[in-house]
Design an enzyme around this catalytic site. Structure first.
Site, PDB file in Angstrom:
ATOM      1  N   LYS A  36       0.861  -1.210   0.000  1.00 26.98           N
ATOM      2  CA  LYS A  36       0.000   0.000   0.000  1.00 26.98           C
ATOM      3  C   LYS A  36       0.882   1.238   0.000  1.00 26.98           C
ATOM      4  O   LYS A  36       2.037   1.197   0.413  1.00 26.98           O
ATOM      5  CB  LYS A  36      -0.920   0.024   1.226  1.00 26.98           C
ATOM      6  N   PRO A 133       9.679  -4.276  -0.329  1.00 23.73           N
ATOM      7  CA  PRO A 133      10.761  -3.899   0.586  1.00 23.73           C
ATOM      8  C   PRO A 133      10.262  -3.778   2.029  1.00 23.73           C
ATOM      9  O   PRO A 133       9.094  -3.450   2.259  1.00 23.73           O
ATOM     10  CB  PRO A 133      11.215  -2.537   0.055  1.00 23.73           C
ATOM     11  N   GLY A 141       4.792  -6.261   5.673  1.00 25.49           N
ATOM     12  CA  GLY A 141       4.617  -7.217   6.782  1.00 25.49           C
ATOM     13  C   GLY A 141       3.152  -7.339   7.161  1.00 25.49           C
ATOM     14  O   GLY A 141       2.652  -8.437   7.448  1.00 25.49           O
ATOM     15  N   ASP A 175      -2.041  -1.518  10.392  1.00 22.37           N
ATOM     16  CA  ASP A 175      -2.273  -1.478   8.934  1.00 22.37           C
ATOM     17  C   ASP A 175      -2.895  -2.752   8.383  1.00 22.37           C
ATOM     18  O   ASP A 175      -3.221  -2.817   7.197  1.00 22.37           O
ATOM     19  CB  ASP A 175      -0.933  -1.306   8.194  1.00 22.37           C
TER      20      ASP A 175
END
Ligand code: C5P
Length: 352
Positions: A36, A133, A141, A175
């Site tokens: 995102k 990344p 994650g 998130d």
């Protein structure tokens, strides 16, 4: 055969989605899960629990990680983390096929929480192929953890309880909930409130090209928030100032017009090299407006694809960084796809 589910996973070996995000193959569940960016991020206030209330917009972009879940003997879990790109290998401390401490990985934590909640502990092998990344403000994650909450739940119980996944997601991080939701008929855009875990789908024009520029600097979210000084400016408001009402979808927003990140100054205070990187980036491409995503370190811009490709080559040549040119992630949510798998499994079982 498997006691993982109430039905035979092998029934679905031939299921193939056009926008193939979740598939099953010989008892394995494979998930592609996106990153995102935050075109808008305002920090409203510091909360008594140490977190901050946010007003942010998240958009899923088609740079994705891949996770493969398969049953294994016994009751142990195995998580291996891999990366094809040398850049990501270096970032995750690649040593053969494993990340240093898998117990710190959000996928592992998601499995632990889910297993305790369900009272089920079954053997599971997870192979995580990273392309997003890490410590880059791209939610990689969190996206992986969302995939684990959905896929493991489905494998362990034979069905998917969305409410349960959302509750556990908000316990694990701020998130993750975004990645459990999709948007009707297209891309994945949402206004996120609270710590970021209250997700409200929003309509936006999503046929956009994104250029992501990820420096070789990892930003720790907690460190960036601790460097934030609030109160100098009145908070901006995404939903009140930048949205218009749009049919039954409620709010509509023009992504190009809202670009802002309150955490930018905090990030360059915490990581001065990031400020140096940003200045060099601006010098290389002064015609483009770069915004930081999340708590950093990625900068992104919206521009024509040809320009993005040309500029990304120059940026990679001159700066030590990873770049990605992509589009919005246009698919249904993981949860909806799992629902489809479950429905089809019931249908096949009824027919046989
Ligand atoms: O939620 P997550 O685990 O990603 O947050 C990491 C850290 O970032 C938190 O421990 C907290 O210090 C900070 N944070 C915050 N306010 C938020 C989200 C994160 O202060 N809304």
């Amino acid at each position: 055969m498997s006691e993982l589910a109430n039905f035979e996973l092998s029934n679905f070996a031939e299921i193939f989605f056009v926008a193939m995000q979740i598939t099953t193959d010989q008892g394995k569940v494979c998930v592609r899960t996106p990153c995102k960016v935050n075109p808008f991020l305002e920090v409203l206030s510091r909360r008594p629990d140490g977190y901050h209330d946010l007003d942010t917009l998240m958009v899923a972009v088609d740079l994705y990680d891949e996770l493969e879940f398969s049953e294994c003997e016994g009751s142990n879990w195995h998580l291996s983390v891999h990366a094809k790109s040398a850049w990501i290998q270096q970032q995750i401390g690649y040593n053969g096929d494993r990340l240093g401490d898998v117990h710190q990985n959000l996928v592992w934590k998601a499995l632990g929480l889910l297993s305790r909640e369900l009272g089920i502990h079954k053997g599971l092998c997870v192979k995580l192929q990273k392309s997003i990344p890490v410590q880059a403000g791209l939610g990689g994650g969190s996206s992986d953890a969302a995939a684990a909450l959905v896929a493991a739940q489905w494998m362990w119980t034979g069905h998917y309880d969305h409410e349960l996944a959302c509750r556990l997601a908000s316990q694990l991080g701020s998130d993750i909930n975004f990645f459990l939701e999709g948007f009707r008929g297209g891309a994945w855009v949402a206004a996120c409130l609270g710590r970021g875990e209250k997700v409200q789908p929003i309509k936006a024009h999503t046929n956009l090209n994104w250029l992501l520029v990820c420096p070789a600097i990892g930003c720790n979210t907690g460190t960036v928030f601790r460097s934030l000084e609030l109160g100098a400016d009145a908070p901006r408001s995404l939903l009140n100032e930048n949205t218009s009402l749009d049919g039954d979808l409620g709010k509509s927003v023009e992504l190009e017009r809202v670009l802002f990140n309150r955490l930018f100054n905090a990030a360059i205070v915490a990581y001065p090299d990031l400020g140096v990187f940003y200045d060099r980036l601006r010098n290389i491409a002064p015609q483009l407006q770069f915004t930081m995503s999340g708590s950093g370190s990625t900068f992104f811009t919206i521009c024509e694809r040809e320009i993005a490709i040309r500029v990304s080559e120059t940026i990679e040549q001159q700066l030590n960084c990873f770049t990605y040119v992509g589009n919005c992630w246009k698919t249904r949510s993981i949860a909806e796809q799992i629902d489809d798998l479950t429905l089809q499994s019931a249908h096949k079982n009824n027919r046989s």
